[in-house]
Write a protein that holds these residues in place. Structure first.
Motif, mmCIF file in Angstrom:
data_model
loop_
_atom_site.group_PDB
_atom_site.id
_atom_site.type_symbol
_atom_site.label_atom_id
_atom_site.label_comp_id
_atom_site.label_asym_id
_atom_site.label_seq_id
_atom_site.Cartn_x
_atom_site.Cartn_y
_atom_site.Cartn_z
ATOM 1 N N LYS A 1 20.247 -8.125 -41.589
ATOM 2 C CA LYS A 1 21.122 -8.209 -42.758
ATOM 3 C C LYS A 1 21.381 -6.849 -43.395
ATOM 4 C CE LYS A 1 19.951 -12.999 -43.887
ATOM 5 N NZ LYS A 1 19.372 -13.927 -44.899
ATOM 6 N N ASN A 2 20.508 -5.874 -43.108
ATOM 7 C CA ASN A 2 20.682 -4.528 -43.636
ATOM 8 C C ASN A 2 21.412 -3.616 -42.656
ATOM 9 O OD1 ASN A 2 19.247 -5.122 -46.068
ATOM 10 N ND2 ASN A 2 17.325 -4.967 -44.898
ATOM 11 N N LEU A 3 21.972 -4.198 -41.611
ATOM 12 C CA LEU A 3 22.677 -3.475 -40.552
ATOM 13 C C LEU A 3 21.766 -2.519 -39.791
ATOM 14 C CD1 LEU A 3 26.168 -2.687 -42.176
ATOM 15 C CD2 LEU A 3 25.468 -4.649 -40.804
ATOM 16 N N GLU A 4 20.467 -2.837 -39.756
ATOM 17 C CA GLU A 4 19.499 -2.091 -38.949
ATOM 18 C C GLU A 4 19.352 -2.803 -37.602
ATOM 19 O OE1 GLU A 4 18.094 0.743 -39.756
ATOM 20 O OE2 GLU A 4 18.942 0.819 -41.792
ATOM 21 N N ASP A 5 19.246 -2.024 -36.525
ATOM 22 C CA ASP A 5 19.119 -2.621 -35.206
ATOM 23 C C ASP A 5 17.821 -3.413 -35.066
ATOM 24 O OD1 ASP A 5 21.368 -1.435 -33.265
ATOM 25 O OD2 ASP A 5 20.798 0.106 -34.713
ATOM 26 N N VAL A 6 17.920 -4.598 -34.449
ATOM 27 C CA VAL A 6 16.728 -5.417 -34.234
ATOM 28 C C VAL A 6 15.944 -4.847 -33.056
ATOM 29 C CG1 VAL A 6 17.894 -7.472 -35.108
ATOM 30 C CG2 VAL A 6 17.881 -7.014 -32.646
ATOM 31 N N PRO A 7 14.651 -5.135 -32.953
ATOM 32 C CA PRO A 7 13.848 -4.665 -31.819
ATOM 33 C C PRO A 7 14.356 -5.233 -30.493
ATOM 34 C CG PRO A 7 12.444 -5.510 -33.582
ATOM 35 C CD PRO A 7 13.845 -5.899 -33.926
ATOM 36 N N PHE A 8 14.154 -4.479 -29.411
ATOM 37 C CA PHE A 8 14.513 -4.942 -28.070
ATOM 38 C C PHE A 8 13.363 -5.773 -27.521
ATOM 39 C CE2 PHE A 8 17.893 -1.643 -26.610
ATOM 40 C CZ PHE A 8 18.467 -1.654 -27.876
ATOM 41 N N ASP A 9 13.156 -6.952 -28.102
ATOM 42 C CA ASP A 9 12.010 -7.773 -27.719
ATOM 43 C C ASP A 9 12.398 -9.137 -27.164
ATOM 44 O OD1 ASP A 9 12.906 -9.062 -30.009
ATOM 45 O OD2 ASP A 9 11.120 -8.627 -31.208
ATOM 46 N N GLY A 10 13.696 -9.437 -27.100
ATOM 47 C CA GLY A 10 14.143 -10.715 -26.581
ATOM 48 C C GLY A 10 13.881 -11.880 -27.512
ATOM 49 N N GLU A 11 13.416 -11.601 -28.717
ATOM 50 C CA GLU A 11 13.052 -12.678 -29.640
ATOM 51 C C GLU A 11 13.710 -12.551 -31.009
ATOM 52 O OE1 GLU A 11 8.838 -12.915 -29.948
ATOM 53 O OE2 GLU A 11 8.531 -13.400 -27.822
ATOM 54 N N THR A 12 13.787 -11.325 -31.541
ATOM 55 C CA THR A 12 14.315 -11.121 -32.887
ATOM 56 C C THR A 12 15.829 -11.307 -32.889
ATOM 57 O OG1 THR A 12 12.567 -9.510 -33.304
ATOM 58 C CG2 THR A 12 14.409 -9.569 -34.852
ATOM 59 N N ILE A 13 16.282 -12.268 -33.672
ATOM 60 C CA ILE A 13 17.707 -12.612 -33.708
ATOM 61 C C ILE A 13 18.431 -11.811 -34.785
ATOM 62 C CG2 ILE A 13 19.363 -14.458 -34.187
ATOM 63 C CD1 ILE A 13 17.460 -16.422 -32.939
ATOM 64 N N ASP B 1 28.363 -13.789 -34.195
ATOM 65 C CA ASP B 1 27.522 -14.284 -33.107
ATOM 66 C C ASP B 1 26.093 -13.783 -33.285
ATOM 67 O OD1 ASP B 1 29.444 -15.713 -31.588
ATOM 68 O OD2 ASP B 1 30.252 -13.816 -30.845
ATOM 69 N N LEU B 2 25.137 -14.675 -33.115
ATOM 70 C CA LEU B 2 23.729 -14.342 -33.261
ATOM 71 C C LEU B 2 23.105 -14.144 -31.888
ATOM 72 C CD1 LEU B 2 22.750 -16.903 -36.049
ATOM 73 C CD2 LEU B 2 23.576 -14.549 -36.301
ATOM 74 N N ALA B 3 22.337 -13.057 -31.736
ATOM 75 C CA ALA B 3 21.849 -12.691 -30.412
ATOM 76 C C ALA B 3 20.510 -11.969 -30.505
ATOM 77 C CB ALA B 3 22.869 -11.791 -29.708
ATOM 78 N N VAL B 4 19.907 -11.763 -29.336
ATOM 79 C CA VAL B 4 18.714 -10.924 -29.198
ATOM 80 C C VAL B 4 19.048 -9.804 -28.221
ATOM 81 C CG1 VAL B 4 17.142 -12.845 -29.650
ATOM 82 C CG2 VAL B 4 17.783 -12.297 -27.283
ATOM 83 N N ARG B 5 18.171 -8.797 -28.168
ATOM 84 C CA ARG B 5 18.305 -7.736 -27.164
ATOM 85 C C ARG B 5 17.043 -7.726 -26.316
ATOM 86 N NH1 ARG B 5 22.167 -2.844 -28.721
ATOM 87 N NH2 ARG B 5 22.447 -3.090 -26.479
ATOM 88 N N HIS B 6 17.245 -7.610 -25.027
ATOM 89 C CA HIS B 6 16.128 -7.699 -24.094
ATOM 90 C C HIS B 6 15.508 -6.332 -23.822
ATOM 91 C CE1 HIS B 6 16.438 -11.957 -22.940
ATOM 92 N NE2 HIS B 6 17.733 -11.809 -23.164
ATOM 93 N N HIS B 7 14.218 -6.343 -23.587
ATOM 94 C CA HIS B 7 13.479 -5.135 -23.218
ATOM 95 C C HIS B 7 13.297 -5.132 -21.706
ATOM 96 C CE1 HIS B 7 10.555 -1.896 -23.695
ATOM 97 N NE2 HIS B 7 9.808 -2.530 -22.796
ATOM 98 N N PRO B 8 13.452 -3.995 -21.015
ATOM 99 C CA PRO B 8 13.779 -2.661 -21.562
ATOM 100 C C PRO B 8 15.260 -2.310 -21.464
ATOM 101 C CG PRO B 8 13.038 -2.430 -19.323
ATOM 102 C CD PRO B 8 13.036 -3.923 -19.599
ATOM 103 N N ASP B 9 16.086 -3.185 -20.850
ATOM 104 C CA ASP B 9 17.481 -2.795 -20.568
ATOM 105 C C ASP B 9 18.403 -2.909 -21.765
ATOM 106 O OD1 ASP B 9 17.944 -5.571 -20.779
ATOM 107 O OD2 ASP B 9 17.697 -5.861 -18.628
#
Length: 535
Positions: A367-379, A413-421
């Motif tokens: 919500k603060n426009l900070e990038d979420v961790p690349f952990d595949g879980e944090t939406i 759209d709500l998403a996660v980012r995968h580690h490590p790619d």
């Protein structure tokens, strides 16, 4: 180094970017190369350039010029493709209208866009004619054969106009090239203004990312009216490939055309692919080459991947919006991944991947426009920044400011980012997350499970209001032809794969409302089912 006054753009070293330039190159460099196939007719790039010029001349004779909007309501035929060049070369803006819209919506688009002219195909003449009258817009009809009857416009044959640079009148790359109205998955359509610069860059990006070249034979299973065919109307021409026009989605004809013309690429929503694998014509189809199929709107299921692989199709999963000129990111299998077990391949192809070469920066933020961790879980929410984004919403400054809040484009759209790619994977639309008893439920996750059931063709999961839980998940399902199942069987199937609180509390069997490009209109389901809420 300091910047000196003489080190800047001038007539010799600057030209505004425009995809119209792709046709200039094609006509001058390979005029005899095959450009368009439609029914039993074939046109070279030189001949297609003549069609474009005849259309431009006719429009200009009717007073169309810079700043005007020209609407077209037409299936995939040569004149629809030609309009993507003829209209913008005059400095006008192309408004491609969904052929499955109703009269009131088309009338609204014509009025809101301030259209100067509507061009239609004979198959769309009924609604087009009524809508044009409602909006007081002149109408031109595209016939199949030469005619001089009334307001008919036949452009495929005729004198060859003098060769003129198509791009000559384009002086500003930020000038609007297209005005596209959103597909209606979220309610009333908004007018998305796209510019020449973004269309040029996304066309080049698609050419690089999808491997288009002079050997490409592209089957138009994707409507050209949908976000200008994801900019492939321009990309295939940039690559010097062949456009195979298809006016309606007919599985038998699709199989025939793939074999007849050696199709190498096609694009569509997953619903089209389900039609292919469930059609009787599949049994007689013998693939002679692999076909790359780019799909978007919903992640391909393991069943779909397995069935299409057996038919010789390779998947590329694209992600984008009308506001991003179509594809903004993509996920395809690397060579090292193609031999993985089916479940693993399906999991990878469910991702939306990473940006393609000329596209936007893709981020997932809190919500603060900070990038979420690349952990595949944090939406977080997918936001975009870059050159292939809309200029804004036509006649709607408030919506424009809202969607660009914080200096980024908010997709919702709500998403996660995968580690490590760092690949992006959508978990849901912000409006489609179901909150039941304080627990967040991803409708996409539940739909993915339901699509694994052998009887299910298409599934949509939406929230129903509930007095005890706040909301409960409700599954609306289309079954495969001849298949049957029961709510009890589906509940047991889901229980073996997901947590109990995620299992739909209701199962409804009916046809799902869809846009012309196969996207399921969940907002319509929510409206339809709102009266069925539990008390």
């Amino acid at each position: 180094m300091h910047v000196e006054p003489h080190l800047g753009p001038r007539g010799a070293n600057y030209s505004p970017l425009s995809p119209v330039d792709f046709l200039d190159r094609a006509v001058s460099v390979f005029p005899n190369r095959q450009a368009v196939i439609w029914r039993d007719r074939r046109f070279t790039y030189g001949q297609f350039g003549a069609i474009v010029q005849r259309m431009a001349d006719l429009l200009e004779a009717r007073g169309i010029g810079s700043g005007d909007v020209v609407s077209i309501m037409c299936p995939n035929r040569p004149e629809m493709l030609a309009a993507h060049y003829a209209v913008p070369l005059l400095g006008a803006t192309l408004n491609s209208v969904n052929t499955r819209l109703d009269e009131s919506t088309v009338s609204y688009i014509l009025e809101h866009s301030e259209s100067r002219l509507l061009i239609c195909d004979e198959t769309c003449e009924g609604i087009s004619s009524a809508s044009a009258r409602n909006a007081n817009v002149p109408l031109l009809v595209l016939p199949d054969e030469p005619t001089h009857e009334g307001e008919k416009l036949f452009l495929l044959d005729g004198p060859t106009p003098p060769v003129r640079p198509f791009k000559a009148r384009i002086e500003d790359e930020w000038h609007p090239i297209a005005l596209n109205y959103t597909s209606g998955t979220t309610g009333k359509p908004k007018g998305v203004v796209l510019h020449h610069r973004g269309a040029y860059l996304n066309g080049i990006g698609n050419t690089l990312a999808l491997g288009f070249d002079k050997q490409t034979v592209y089957l138009w299973t994707l409507p050209m009216f949908h976000c200008n065919g994801w900019c492939h109307t321009w990309a295939i021409t940039a690559a010097g490939g062949t456009h195979v026009c298809l006016e309606k989605v007919d599985p038998e004809l699709i199989f025939e055309l793939i074999g007849k013309h050696g199709v190498t690429h096609m694009s569509c929503a997953p619903v089209v692919l389900y039609m292919l694998i469930n059609h009787p014509a599949r049994s007689s189809y013998q693939p002679t080459n692999r076909v790359s199929v780019a799909t978007g709107g919903a992640a391909p299921t393991r069943t779909l991947i397995a069935e299409m692989d057996a038919l010789g199709f390779d998947f590329i999963h694209l992600y984008g919006l009308t506001e991003s000129y179509g594809p903004s990111s993509m996920r395809e299998l690397e060579a090292s991944e193609t031999a993985l077990p089916l479940e693993d391949r399906a999991s990878l192809l469910a991702q939306q991947g990473s940006r393609h070469p000329t596209s936007n920066i893709v981020r997932v933020v809190d919500k603060n426009l900070e990038d979420v961790p690349f952990d595949g879980e944090t939406i977080g929410e997918i936001v975009l920044q870059g050159n292939t984004l809309l200029a804004g919403y036509y006649r709607d400054p408030e919506a424009t400011e809202t969607v660009f809040e914080g200096g980024v484009f908010h997709t919702g759209d709500l998403a996660v980012r995968h580690h490590p790619d760092g690949h992006v994977e959508i978990k849901d639309r912000s409006k489609d997350i179901i909150i039941s008893g304080g627990e967040n439920i991803s409708s996409l996750e539940v739909e993915g499970v339901l699509h694994q059931h052998p009887a299910v063709l298409l599934a949509a999961v939406v929230a129903l209001p509930d007095s005890k839980w706040g909301e409960i998940p409700c599954a609306v399902l289309e079954l495969k032809p001849g298949a049957s199942t029961t709510p009890e069987e589906l509940e047991a199937f889901c229980r073996s794969k997901i947590a109990g609180f995620k299992i739909p509390r209701r199962f409804i069997f009916q046809e799902l409302p869809k846009t012309a490009t196969g996207k399921i209109q969940k907002f319509m389901l929510r409206e339809e089912l709102s009266g069925k809420a539990s008390g």
